[in-house]
Design an enzyme around this catalytic site. Structure first.
Site, PDB file in Angstrom:
ATOM      1  N   SER A 219       0.815  -1.316  -0.130  1.00 56.37           N
ATOM      2  CA  SER A 219       0.239  -0.336   0.091  1.00 56.37           C
ATOM      3  C   SER A 219       0.904   1.317   0.162  1.00 56.37           C
ATOM      4  O   SER A 219       1.977   0.919   0.041  1.00 56.37           O
ATOM      5  CB  SER A 219      -1.230   0.069   1.530  1.00 56.37           C
ATOM      6  N   SER A 257      -3.262  -3.713  -3.168  1.00 57.64           N
ATOM      7  CA  SER A 257      -3.254  -2.248  -3.603  1.00 57.64           C
ATOM      8  C   SER A 257      -3.312  -1.616  -2.705  1.00 57.64           C
ATOM      9  O   SER A 257      -4.796  -1.123  -3.493  1.00 57.64           O
ATOM     10  CB  SER A 257      -1.322  -2.375  -4.543  1.00 57.64           C
ATOM     11  N   ASP A 259      -4.422   2.170  -2.941  1.00 57.41           N
ATOM     12  CA  ASP A 259      -3.057   3.309  -3.648  1.00 57.41           C
ATOM     13  C   ASP A 259      -3.862   4.476  -3.545  1.00 57.41           C
ATOM     14  O   ASP A 259      -5.069   4.336  -4.335  1.00 57.41           O
ATOM     15  CB  ASP A 259      -2.404   2.971  -4.868  1.00 57.41           C
TER      16      ASP A 259
END
Length: 330
Positions: A219, A257, A259
């Site tokens: 992340s 992830s 983001d």
């Protein structure tokens, strides 16, 4: 053309922006280690509730637990410090930040409505014994009270204490760029909390191969500050350009992830409870030459902030004797 860096090459090059950390590190016993913390980004040194900053946000991939972005997306303002911590500490950090803001503003919850607090996170569970829930509300308050406009401490500090990037020690990184266009100068600063990627990826392909225990999912939180006169839609466009900087270092923004980017400007603040039903602001035209340079500044500053998070972090030992080494960067 590569843009000029700011004097400190960090997010606090944007006048008024302050950053503070609270780092927690303790070997509790042979198995458990507290290796975490809190980072606070204050858009200005005044009363954030009464002088709200215009903001936008962008979720590149949404495997994250960030709080407060629904209202930012809807109204285009931030009215609290932007807080960063580990995944399981969103709650206590929000509580501490609310407490701090209530102490500063006696009207919140009575005559002045409620409060929207923004908290972002990354998972530091490989090094940090997250189940201990060591971060408490007072740590958020300490991070806010520690904030200053000095050069930002980077690496394994604050929220970055337990983070891992490209298989090496990651954490807090920052950088800035100066845009000169239309006879005006504007500054763009970026602060990241990096916790993603394998050393096989792109820019780090020549590193010794080292698997990130967080996997490539990982992340990253990316906070963009500027003094350019923009409004929320334009700030969302800036937030989107963090993906260019993220891609430059090799992120694929994988399935798991988180983001997430947040962008704000110190220009054009909105004053709470102003009389009258109309408000006007001055902002850059979308087709002005400065806009493309602002986009470039975001990409460049994001890329360098990620690299700086690696350069400044030190080898760290966490729970169960796990050790994450400093990246071989100078």
């Amino acid at each position: 053309m590569v843009l000029q860096k700011g004097k400190k090459n960090c997010i606090t090059d944007v006048e008024g922006v302050q950053v503070g950390h609270k780092t927690l590190y303790e070997k509790v016993n042979k198995e458990q280690t507290i290796c975490t913390g809190v980072t606070a980004i204050l858009p200005h040194s005044g009363n954030l509730f009464y002088e709200k900053v215009r903001a936008g946000c962008h979720v590149i991939n949404g495997y994250g637990k960030t709080s407060g972005l629904v209202q930012v997306e809807e109204l285009g303002f931030i009215e609290s410090p932007i807080m960063l911590t580990n995944t399981l500490s969103i709650g206590p950090v929000m509580e501490g930040t609310v407490t701090y803001m209530l102490q500063q503003n006696k009207e919140i919850g009575t005559s002045a409505g409620t409060l929207n607090v923004v908290v972002g996170e990354c998972n530091d569970g490989f090094l940090n014994s997250m189940r201990l829930q060591a971060v408490r509300p007072n740590h958020a308050i300490e991070a806010i009270e520690n904030a200053s406009s000095s050069a930002v401490q980077q690496g394994a500090v604050g929220a970055g204490k337990g983070m891992i990037c490209f298989g090496y020690k990651g954490g807090i990184g920052t950088a800035s760029r100066v845009v000169t266009a239309s006879n005006e100068k504007y500054t763009v600063g970026c602060l990241v909390l990096s916790n993603f990627g394998d050393s096989q990826d792109a820019l780090f392909a020549n590193f010794p191969k080292k698997k990130n225990p967080n996997s490539t999912d990982g992340s990253i939180m990316m906070i963009i500050a500027t003094d350019a006169p923009l409004y929320d839609r334009q700030l969302k466009r800036l937030a989107k350009r963090t993906a260019a900087g993220l891609g430059r270092v090799g992120s694929h923004m994988d399935n798991g992830s988180g983001d997430i980017a947040i962008a704000f400007t110190t220009a054009n603040p909105s004053i709470h409870n102003v009389n009258g039903h109309l408000e006007s602001i001055t902002y850059l035209r979308d087709d002005d030459q400065a806009m493309n340079q602002l986009f470039q500044a975001v990409a460049e500053a994001t890329e360098e902030a990620i690299i700086n998070s690696l350069k400044h972090a030190e080898t760290t030992e966490g729970q169960n004797g796990r050790v994450i080494e400093k990246a071989p960067l100078t």
